[in-house]
Design a protein around this motif. Structure first.
Motif, short mmCIF file in Angstrom:
data_model
loop_
_atom_site.label_atom_id
_atom_site.label_comp_id
_atom_site.label_asym_id
_atom_site.label_seq_id
_atom_site.Cartn_x
_atom_site.Cartn_y
_atom_site.Cartn_z
N GLN A 39 0.87 -1.17 0.00
CA GLN A 39 0.00 0.00 0.00
C GLN A 39 0.90 1.23 0.00
N LEU A 40 0.79 2.07 -1.02
CA LEU A 40 1.57 3.31 -1.08
C LEU A 40 0.92 4.31 -0.15
N VAL A 41 1.66 4.74 0.90
CA VAL A 41 1.06 5.61 1.91
C VAL A 41 1.65 7.02 1.91
N GLU A 42 2.79 7.23 1.24
CA GLU A 42 3.40 8.56 1.23
C GLU A 42 4.30 8.69 0.01
N ARG A 49 6.78 5.67 0.24
CA ARG A 49 6.79 4.81 1.43
C ARG A 49 5.65 3.84 1.28
N VAL A 50 5.98 2.54 1.36
CA VAL A 50 4.98 1.49 1.21
C VAL A 50 4.78 0.76 2.53
N LEU A 51 3.57 0.28 2.70
CA LEU A 51 3.20 -0.51 3.86
C LEU A 51 2.89 -1.91 3.36
N ALA A 53 1.51 -5.97 4.11
CA ALA A 53 0.36 -6.55 4.82
C ALA A 53 0.67 -6.86 6.27
N ASN A 54 1.94 -7.15 6.59
CA ASN A 54 2.30 -7.49 7.98
C ASN A 54 2.60 -6.26 8.83
N GLY A 55 2.42 -5.04 8.27
CA GLY A 55 2.64 -3.81 9.02
C GLY A 55 4.01 -3.19 8.83
N TRP A 56 4.94 -3.91 8.19
CA TRP A 56 6.29 -3.40 7.95
C TRP A 56 6.24 -2.36 6.84
N SER A 57 7.02 -1.30 6.97
CA SER A 57 7.04 -0.29 5.90
C SER A 57 8.48 0.00 5.51
N ALA A 58 8.65 0.52 4.31
CA ALA A 58 9.96 0.85 3.77
C ALA A 58 9.78 1.91 2.69
N TRP A 59 10.89 2.53 2.32
CA TRP A 59 10.90 3.50 1.23
C TRP A 59 11.42 2.80 -0.03
N VAL A 60 10.80 3.09 -1.17
CA VAL A 60 11.18 2.48 -2.44
C VAL A 60 11.16 3.54 -3.53
N ASP A 61 11.64 3.15 -4.72
CA ASP A 61 11.49 4.00 -5.88
C ASP A 61 10.03 3.91 -6.31
N GLY A 62 9.24 4.89 -5.97
CA GLY A 62 7.80 4.86 -6.22
C GLY A 62 7.44 4.77 -7.68
N ARG A 63 8.34 5.17 -8.57
CA ARG A 63 8.07 5.12 -10.00
C ARG A 63 8.02 3.70 -10.51
N SER A 64 8.63 2.76 -9.80
CA SER A 64 8.71 1.37 -10.27
C SER A 64 7.56 0.50 -9.80
N LEU A 65 6.75 1.00 -8.88
CA LEU A 65 5.62 0.21 -8.38
C LEU A 65 4.58 0.00 -9.47
N VAL A 66 3.93 -1.15 -9.45
CA VAL A 66 2.89 -1.47 -10.42
C VAL A 66 1.54 -1.24 -9.74
N ALA A 67 0.74 -0.35 -10.29
CA ALA A 67 -0.56 -0.02 -9.69
C ALA A 67 -1.51 -1.20 -9.79
N VAL A 68 -2.28 -1.41 -8.73
CA VAL A 68 -3.31 -2.44 -8.71
C VAL A 68 -4.57 -1.81 -9.27
N PRO A 69 -5.21 -2.48 -10.23
CA PRO A 69 -6.45 -1.91 -10.77
C PRO A 69 -7.51 -1.82 -9.68
N GLN A 70 -8.18 -0.72 -9.65
CA GLN A 70 -9.27 -0.54 -8.69
C GLN A 70 -10.56 -1.02 -9.33
N ASP A 71 -11.55 -1.31 -8.52
CA ASP A 71 -12.83 -1.73 -9.05
C ASP A 71 -13.39 -0.62 -9.93
N PRO A 72 -13.88 -0.97 -11.12
CA PRO A 72 -14.40 0.06 -12.00
C PRO A 72 -15.71 0.63 -11.46
N PRO A 73 -15.93 1.93 -11.67
CA PRO A 73 -17.20 2.51 -11.22
C PRO A 73 -18.33 2.00 -12.11
#
Length: 181
Positions: A39-42, A49-51, A53-73
């Motif tokens: 989960q991208l939180v910042e 900064r990503v979170l 599922a187990n609560g651990w967070s770290a900083w990453v290159d945010g440009r490289s993350l692959v977006a999860v499709p959201q439910d379509p409206p």
């Protein structure tokens, strides 16, 4: 253990990714595994900064993350229309797993040696994660992970490399890690 209310917004790319304790290349931490839901939180520039599922967070290159499709409206606010049926992919995963299980049984019973087992299972790829009504399936035929809630199927992540040529209306993307090329 999953944090309550955790809903991924992104996944780690297929090659995994480096992670840092802070948005500073001098403070590396444990790298993140390929296709890990986060989960991208910042955001701070290219840093994210990503979170996990187990609560651990770290900083990453945010440009490289692959977006999860959201439910379509939906137009009327009702339930989304059915799209791809998940049952054929579930059946393929079941057949592949049954074939692998039969090979394991033959190996355990002495009907196969190690080389025969490797030959019989070469190329078999199966991936299934079930969490209540949510299921993630690896579609080996198309080289992608898909998500289903039982009614519709959507691509979650793919094995494919990004295309070099941008599609009309999309800018080309260059992947660069925060600590340099």
């Amino acid at each position: 253990m999953t944090s309550p209310g955790f809903r991924p917004t992104h996944v780690v790319p297929g090659h995994g990714m480096s992670a840092w304790e802070a948005p500073d290349p001098a403070r590396p931490t444990v790298p993140l595994d390929a296709f890990l839901p986060v989960q991208l939180v910042e955001r701070r520039g290219d840093w994210g900064r990503v979170l996990c599922a187990n609560g651990w967070s770290a900083w990453v290159d945010g440009r490289s993350l692959v977006a999860v499709p959201q439910d379509p409206p939906t137009a009327d606010g009702g339930p989304p229309a059915r799209t791809a049926d998940p049952r054929p992919l579930l059946a393929r995963a079941e057949r592949a797993l049954n074939g692998y299980r039969a090979s394991v049984e033959d190996l355990a019973a002495g009907g196969l040696d190690g080389e025969g087992f490797r030959a019989r299972t070469r190329g078999v790829r199966v991936g299934v994660v079930v969490d209540g009504e949510s299921v993630w399936l690896y579609d080996a035929e198309h080289g992608r992970w898909v998500y289903t809630d039982g009614t519709r199927l959507s691509t979650y992540a793919t094995d494919a490399e990004p295309r070099a040529k941008a599609e009309p209306g999309h800018a080309p993307t260059q992947v660069v890690t925060p600590d340099g090329p």
